[in-house]
Enzyme design. Sequence first.
Site, mmCIF file in Angstrom:
data_model
loop_
_atom_site.group_PDB
_atom_site.id
_atom_site.type_symbol
_atom_site.label_atom_id
_atom_site.label_comp_id
_atom_site.label_asym_id
_atom_site.label_seq_id
_atom_site.Cartn_x
_atom_site.Cartn_y
_atom_site.Cartn_z
ATOM 1 N N HIS A 6 -16.065 -5.759 8.841
ATOM 2 C CA HIS A 6 -17.082 -5.841 7.787
ATOM 3 C C HIS A 6 -18.108 -6.926 8.112
ATOM 4 O O HIS A 6 -19.316 -6.725 7.936
ATOM 5 C CB HIS A 6 -16.445 -6.215 6.432
ATOM 6 C CG HIS A 6 -15.460 -5.233 5.892
ATOM 7 N ND1 HIS A 6 -14.193 -5.594 5.490
ATOM 8 C CD2 HIS A 6 -15.555 -3.898 5.663
ATOM 9 C CE1 HIS A 6 -13.557 -4.532 5.026
ATOM 10 N NE2 HIS A 6 -14.353 -3.491 5.140
ATOM 11 N N LYS A 19 -8.288 1.574 -8.718
ATOM 12 C CA LYS A 19 -7.701 1.278 -7.413
ATOM 13 C C LYS A 19 -6.930 -0.036 -7.532
ATOM 14 O O LYS A 19 -7.470 -1.027 -8.033
ATOM 15 C CB LYS A 19 -8.833 1.128 -6.386
ATOM 16 C CG LYS A 19 -8.476 1.634 -4.998
ATOM 17 C CD LYS A 19 -9.738 1.678 -4.153
ATOM 18 C CE LYS A 19 -9.431 1.856 -2.679
ATOM 19 N NZ LYS A 19 -10.643 1.918 -1.875
ATOM 20 N N ARG A 70 -16.568 3.972 12.014
ATOM 21 C CA ARG A 70 -15.644 3.554 13.080
ATOM 22 C C ARG A 70 -15.367 4.684 14.059
ATOM 23 O O ARG A 70 -15.333 4.487 15.250
ATOM 24 C CB ARG A 70 -14.314 3.093 12.469
ATOM 25 C CG ARG A 70 -14.395 1.754 11.804
ATOM 26 C CD ARG A 70 -13.155 1.466 11.023
ATOM 27 N NE ARG A 70 -12.996 2.492 9.989
ATOM 28 C CZ ARG A 70 -12.178 2.378 8.952
ATOM 29 N NH1 ARG A 70 -11.417 1.320 8.831
ATOM 30 N NH2 ARG A 70 -12.101 3.335 8.050
ATOM 31 N N SER A 90 -9.044 -2.781 6.238
ATOM 32 C CA SER A 90 -8.361 -3.693 5.300
ATOM 33 C C SER A 90 -6.919 -3.238 5.104
ATOM 34 O O SER A 90 -6.010 -4.059 4.976
ATOM 35 C CB SER A 90 -9.082 -3.695 3.953
ATOM 36 O OG SER A 90 -10.405 -4.140 4.109
HETATM 37 O O1 PNS Z 1 -14.740 0.228 1.050
HETATM 38 P P1 PNS Z 1 -14.681 1.589 0.438
HETATM 39 O O2 PNS Z 1 -13.543 1.648 -0.555
HETATM 40 O O3 PNS Z 1 -14.626 2.677 1.480
HETATM 41 O O4 PNS Z 1 -16.066 1.807 -0.381
HETATM 42 C C1 PNS Z 1 -16.292 2.964 -1.137
HETATM 43 C C2 PNS Z 1 -17.550 2.811 -2.029
HETATM 44 C C3 PNS Z 1 -17.489 1.523 -2.810
HETATM 45 C C4 PNS Z 1 -18.775 2.818 -1.158
HETATM 46 C C5 PNS Z 1 -17.611 4.046 -2.978
HETATM 47 O O5 PNS Z 1 -16.334 4.255 -3.529
HETATM 48 C C6 PNS Z 1 -18.608 3.870 -4.111
HETATM 49 O O6 PNS Z 1 -19.791 3.832 -3.893
HETATM 50 N N1 PNS Z 1 -18.088 3.753 -5.355
HETATM 51 C C7 PNS Z 1 -18.879 3.576 -6.556
HETATM 52 C C8 PNS Z 1 -18.886 4.866 -7.397
HETATM 53 C C9 PNS Z 1 -19.828 5.881 -6.762
HETATM 54 O O7 PNS Z 1 -21.027 5.754 -6.831
HETATM 55 N N2 PNS Z 1 -19.219 6.880 -6.048
HETATM 56 C C10 PNS Z 1 -19.987 7.826 -5.226
HETATM 57 C C11 PNS Z 1 -20.269 9.093 -5.920
HETATM 58 S S1 PNS Z 1 -18.800 9.991 -6.299
#
Ligand code: PNS
Length: 158
Positions: free
Chosen positions: A17, A41, A90, A128
Amino acid sequence: MRRAVYPGSFDPVTFGHLDIIERSAKMVDELVVGVLHNSAKNSLFSLEERVNMIREMTKDIPNVRVESFDGLLVDYMSQIGANIIIRGLRAVTDFEYELQLAQINHVQNEEIETVFLITNLKYSYLSSTIVKEIASYGGDISKFVPAELIDRIYAKYN
Ligand code: PNS
């Protein structure tokens, strides 16, 4: 002003990150690291802990700001006046999910573009989840996270 958001759970932040943060901060005027408050989560670190860890690790990059957000990413971006999403890729396995996210976000707001940075090869295996798995067994995580965070991660398993 070109403002981008690098969103994620960052539970905890890893060298992978931090590499994306450093590189993307060079491409924009301001990079906001958006830490997701996701009550569904089960995260190891609280929202405050996750935000503080990233703040500490990025304090020397002047155009990086770390905040938390709740709800839809596109709504948060409208609130703060950002229209670029940064995500790291990745491997091919990330692609399907990332493509879907990028498309959903773009459909919701056509002004929003997602920019993918290819993860540095030396962190391509890192996540993570892997860090937590190794730490839970008392394994060596010094190659995955900054030294300052190691004890905080182990402490969660004692
Ligand atoms: O580190 P991650 O868990 O892969 O990140 C995921 C993230 C935070 C980018 C994604 O879950 C997100 O944007 N969540 C906020 C809610 C949202 O807008 N979801 C996308 C449309 S369903």
